[in-house]
Structure formats: structure tokens, C-alpha cells
Design a protein around this motif. Structure first.
Motif, PDB file in Angstrom:
ATOM      1  N   GLN A  19       0.836  -1.025  -0.046  1.00  0.00           N
ATOM      2  CA  GLN A  19      -0.113  -0.081   0.004  1.00  0.00           C
ATOM      3  C   GLN A  19       0.904   1.190  -0.117  1.00  0.00           C
ATOM      4  N   PRO A  24      -2.172   1.096  -4.074  1.00  0.00           N
ATOM      5  CA  PRO A  24      -1.651  -0.367  -3.851  1.00  0.00           C
ATOM      6  C   PRO A  24      -0.660  -0.804  -5.186  1.00  0.00           C
ATOM      7  N   ASP A 120       0.662  -2.919   6.983  1.00  0.00           N
ATOM      8  CA  ASP A 120      -0.445  -3.568   7.316  1.00  0.00           C
ATOM      9  C   ASP A 120      -0.485  -4.039   8.782  1.00  0.00           C
ATOM     10  N   THR A 149      -0.958   6.159   4.154  1.00  0.00           N
ATOM     11  CA  THR A 149      -2.131   5.146   3.686  1.00  0.00           C
ATOM     12  C   THR A 149      -3.070   4.763   4.811  1.00  0.00           C
TER      13      THR A 149
END
Length: 321
Positions: A19, A24, A120, A149
Motif C-alpha cells: 500500500q 496499492p 498492514d 495509507t
């Protein structure tokens, strides 16, 4: 003099989605280049980052025909999209033995890389894994974190947790991918101004905001990335760090000459290439390590799959595509 030109498409998926503030990145598509005269083969890779450049490069390649002249290729490199300029320039450099197995240097190897962190839920646990797997090497580890992000407030909390985890001799690069405005960038600069582990903020502002980038650079180290693609003249005038992505910026013979001439404040970065492009990335990164401002390259280990598409033997890459 006419040369023989072949090209074929390749594609692959990354092992995980990356990302970024610009969206992405899930994989790469492009073309492999095989160029030769009657004495020597030259290999290249055309690996654009966006779909419009991908289509433009395809149209130019099809129009070149199977036997383009050396003169037409040299003239074209100066006007083509950067990704195609790299692919053809790389192949010509190998034909001319400026690089490669028949050159004076051969293919140099580089294994010292920053670790690109996943942005993430596995980010913090990934840091733990990297620290554990490298504890016996006693290396000054370098981490790269792409921001922009999540909500700014959430990423500031994550920054605190990252700084709590990484050791005192580690380095941290924070890449905003041009996703901040001046207010946001200034807030981060104030947080990081006394942080000794910060190596640089990478492209915190939009590519064209050079005045804003210059003002920030008076406070903390600023590295340019997208600005160098947007305005190539900055490669000659920006005195701070330059994140150079050879496969996007055009004729690689220029950067090769810079690094052979020991020009400093360059760092070599991947844009996720096949084994043909990776040979160049490793070679240029190894030259940078021998220069006046050595630092870890941005090779993003562990993000690409393992197959012959990533071999250092170009014929195997060609056959795997």
C-alpha cells in the motif's frame, strides 16, 4: 548499423500487496528486451509503474521493428518514456561492454539492503522477525516505512511504536510518496527533528513543490524520489539524498557514469524488477557502496516470488517470461 531486436511480455504478482499513498502495488507487468549485433547480446527490461506508460512503451516497441538502427535507438532514448529508455539503454550498454560479464567490472553484487516494512497489521511483528533473524549479524539495520495509507494520527502512533522497537544503531526511512501537504510534513519534521535514527524523509511533498522541500531540508534530511522523475534536472541540482530508481528514469548509462565518477548522495532503489533489471540494481548499488556516501540500497528483500523470472541468468529469465 542495424541491430536485431526481440521483446516479450512478463508479469508477476508480489508476495503481498504494497500500500502506498498513490495506491496499492500488487505486481508488475512489462517487457523483456533482447538486443544483439553479430558479436554480443544485450538485455534490458521495460518495467513502467503506471498503465498509461505501459501502453505507450508497447506502441513504441512495436513500431521499432525487428532490425532498428543504432542511431534511431540512441535518438529515441532521449524522448521515450523513462522505462523504455532504461530497457534499450541497458541493452546497448551491455553490447558495448560498459557493464556485464565482458566489462572490466563484471556484474557487481550487492546484498546490503534496507528492509521494506509491510504497512498492514503485520508491520510491528515483521520488525520483530527482522530483528530476530539478523541478531547474529550485528548489522546496523535500515528500515523503510511507507506512510500516507492510514489516518495521519494513526501513523504517528505507529511511529512511536516503531521507534520503541528498533535498536539505537538502526536507521529509519519514512516514505510519504508525495502524499502530505506542507502542514502535515512540518508536523512530522518537528516530531523527528531530534531523532538520530531517522535517515531521511522521502518525498514528503508533491513532486513540483520544490520550495517546500527545500525549506523542510533545512530542518531534517529530505530525499527526493518522484520529484526526480517529474523534473530530471533536479538530478543535477539537488544537493541532498536522491532515491534513484533506474528502471524508471531513462538511460542507465548516465547513472552508471555518475557512480563510477564517485558522485555522492545517491541511493539505488528497486521498483520490483525481474532478474534482468535486478542485475543492474545490484551493480549500481554496489558502486554506490564504494562511493563517498555509502548507505543501504532499497532492494526490498522478500517481496518478489522465487522463480527463474528472477534469475541472474538473462536467458533463464527470458524463457520464464
Amino acid at each position: 548499423m542495424n541491430l536485431s531486436l526481440e521483446f516479450k511480455p512478463f508479469s508477476f504478482d508480489l508476495l503481498r500487496t504494497l500500500q502506498t499513498a498513490k495506491g496499492p502495488i500488487e505486481g508488475k507487468r512489462g517487457w523483456l528486451i533482447k538486443l544483439h549485433d553479430k558479436y554480443q547480446y544485450g538485455w534490458g527490461e521495460v518495467s513502467p509503474i503506471n498503465s498509461s506508460e505501459l501502453r505507450h512503451c508497447e506502441a513504441i516497441l512495436k513500431n521499432l521493428g525487428s532490425f532498428p538502427s543504432r542511431n534511431d535507438l540512441e535518438k529515441g532514448i532521449k524522448t521515450w518514456p523513462g522505462a523504455l529508455g532504461f530497457g534499450i539503454g541497458a541493452a546497448l550498454a551491455e553490447i558495448d561492454c560498459l557493464i556485464g560479464s565482458k566489462s572490466v567490472q563484471g556484474w557487481l553484487k550487492n546484498t546490503h539492503s534496507a528492509f521494506l516494512l509491510p504497512n498492514d497489521k503485520s508491520l510491528l511483528s515483521n520488525i520483530d522477525l527482522i530483528l530476530k533473524s539478523n541478531e547474529h549479524k550485528r548489522l546496523n539495520l535500515t528500515f523503510k516505512w511507507k506512510v500516507g495509507t492510514l489516518k495521519n494520527s494513526e501513523e504517528k502512533k505507529l511511529l512511536k511504536k516503531i521507534l520503541e522497537k528498533i535498536p539505537s544503531n538502526a536507521h529509519l526511512r519514512i516514505d510519504a510518496n508525495a502524499g502530505w501537504n506542507r502542514i502535515e510534513a512540518q508536523e512530522w519534521a518537528e516530531i523527528l527533528i531530534s531523532e538520530p535514527r531517522l535517515e531521511w524523509l522521502e518525498q514528503p511533498l508533491p513532486p513540483a513543490d520544490i520550495n517546500g522541500l527545500k525549506e523542510l531540508s533545512k530542518q531534517i534530511p529530505i530525499a527526493l524520489d518522484e520529484s526526480l522523475i517529474h523534473n530530471p534536472s533536479l538530478r543535477h541540482t539537488w544537493k541532498g539524498w536522491q532515491v534513484r530508481r533506474p528502471l524508471l528514469e531513462g538511460d542507465p548509462r548516465i547513472l552508471l557514469r555518475e557512480l563510477n565518477d564517485k558522485v555522492g548522495y545517491r541511493v539505488i532503489s528497486t521498483c520490483f524488477e525481474t532478474g534482468i533489471g535486478t542485475r543492474w540494481i545490484n551493480h549500481l548499488a554496489a558502486l554506490q557502496e564504494k562511493g563517498p556516501t555509502p548507505t543501504a540500497a532499497g532492494l526490498a528483500p522478500g517481496w518478489c516470488p522465487q522463480s527463474n523470472l528472477f534469475s541472474d541468468n538473462p536467458q533463464l529469465v527470458w524463457e520464464a517470461a
